[in-house]
Design a protein around this motif. Structure first.
Motif, mmCIF file in Angstrom:
data_model
loop_
_atom_site.group_PDB
_atom_site.id
_atom_site.type_symbol
_atom_site.label_atom_id
_atom_site.label_comp_id
_atom_site.label_asym_id
_atom_site.label_seq_id
_atom_site.Cartn_x
_atom_site.Cartn_y
_atom_site.Cartn_z
ATOM 1 N N MET A 95 0.843 -1.183 0.000
ATOM 2 C CA MET A 95 0.000 0.000 0.000
ATOM 3 C C MET A 95 0.885 1.243 0.000
ATOM 4 S SD MET A 95 -3.002 0.784 2.692
ATOM 5 C CE MET A 95 -3.917 2.264 2.638
ATOM 6 N N ALA A 96 0.564 2.173 -0.846
ATOM 7 C CA ALA A 96 1.354 3.397 -0.978
ATOM 8 C C ALA A 96 1.164 4.303 0.233
ATOM 9 C CB ALA A 96 0.963 4.143 -2.249
ATOM 10 N N GLN A 97 2.257 4.957 0.615
ATOM 11 C CA GLN A 97 2.212 5.921 1.714
ATOM 12 C C GLN A 97 1.520 7.189 1.228
ATOM 13 O OE1 GLN A 97 3.351 5.564 4.853
ATOM 14 N NE2 GLN A 97 4.206 3.550 4.555
ATOM 15 N N PRO A 98 0.764 7.863 2.113
ATOM 16 C CA PRO A 98 0.177 9.135 1.701
ATOM 17 C C PRO A 98 1.282 10.160 1.425
ATOM 18 C CG PRO A 98 -0.230 8.717 4.043
ATOM 19 C CD PRO A 98 0.430 7.498 3.474
ATOM 20 N N ILE B 187 3.531 13.369 1.503
ATOM 21 C CA ILE B 187 3.933 14.296 2.549
ATOM 22 C C ILE B 187 3.767 15.706 1.991
ATOM 23 C CG2 ILE B 187 5.804 15.042 4.061
ATOM 24 C CD1 ILE B 187 4.783 12.186 4.610
ATOM 25 N N SER C 288 0.249 18.337 5.897
ATOM 26 C CA SER C 288 0.311 17.121 6.715
ATOM 27 C C SER C 288 1.383 17.234 7.786
ATOM 28 C CB SER C 288 0.529 15.878 5.847
ATOM 29 O OG SER C 288 1.818 15.862 5.252
ATOM 30 N N ASP D 15 8.014 8.722 10.893
ATOM 31 C CA ASP D 15 7.515 8.087 9.671
ATOM 32 C C ASP D 15 7.582 9.032 8.474
ATOM 33 O OD1 ASP D 15 7.009 5.770 11.097
ATOM 34 O OD2 ASP D 15 4.920 6.299 11.480
ATOM 35 N N GLU D 16 7.259 10.302 8.701
ATOM 36 C CA GLU D 16 7.270 11.274 7.620
ATOM 37 C C GLU D 16 8.692 11.548 7.119
ATOM 38 O OE1 GLU D 16 5.581 11.537 10.467
ATOM 39 O OE2 GLU D 16 3.516 12.142 10.001
ATOM 40 N N GLN E 148 10.298 9.254 4.649
ATOM 41 C CA GLN E 148 9.809 9.296 3.268
ATOM 42 C C GLN E 148 10.335 10.470 2.456
ATOM 43 O OE1 GLN E 148 5.517 8.625 2.813
ATOM 44 N NE2 GLN E 148 5.486 8.238 5.015
#
Length: 110
Positions: A1-4, A6, A10, A64-65, A68
């Protein structure tokens, strides 16, 4: 599943929620691709902490952000420090733009 994706919004929401930040400015320096950000974070959580500990708090809050994106920088202040700097600079306190050309990472086009 793709990460939303940034985004400035956000990151602002995450810092406001996770660090009880009273003021957050985020600037995307990547030309819109969401890979390089600079910020100004004002939080009472920074009181009594040195610069390293403040940055560690921010990095932990955005673990987490940050994983990415390519580049992240933060200026961290307490509300009192922010108010003093705003008074001293006439309201011209902005996120750091060191190493950029016109607020964008060199070599990145929009």
């Amino acid at each position: 599943m793709a990460q939303p994706a940034i985004t400035e919004d956000s990151l602002r929401a995450a810092l406001t929620e996770r660090l009880k930040a009273t003021h957050v400015e985020i600037q995307d320096m990547s030309g819109g691709c969401g890979q390089a950000f600079t910020s100004l974070v004002v939080s009472p959580e920074f009181a009594g902490k040195n610069s390293l500990k403040r940055h560690r708090l921010v990095n932990a809050a955005l673990k987490d952000e940050i994983a990415q994106i390519h580049a992240w920088s933060a200026k961290c202040q307490t509300p009192e420090e922010y108010e003093k700097e705003m008074a001293d600079t006439g309201g011209n306190d902005k996120p750091p733009l060191d190493g950029t050309e016109g607020g964008k990472v060199a070599g990145v086009s929009e």
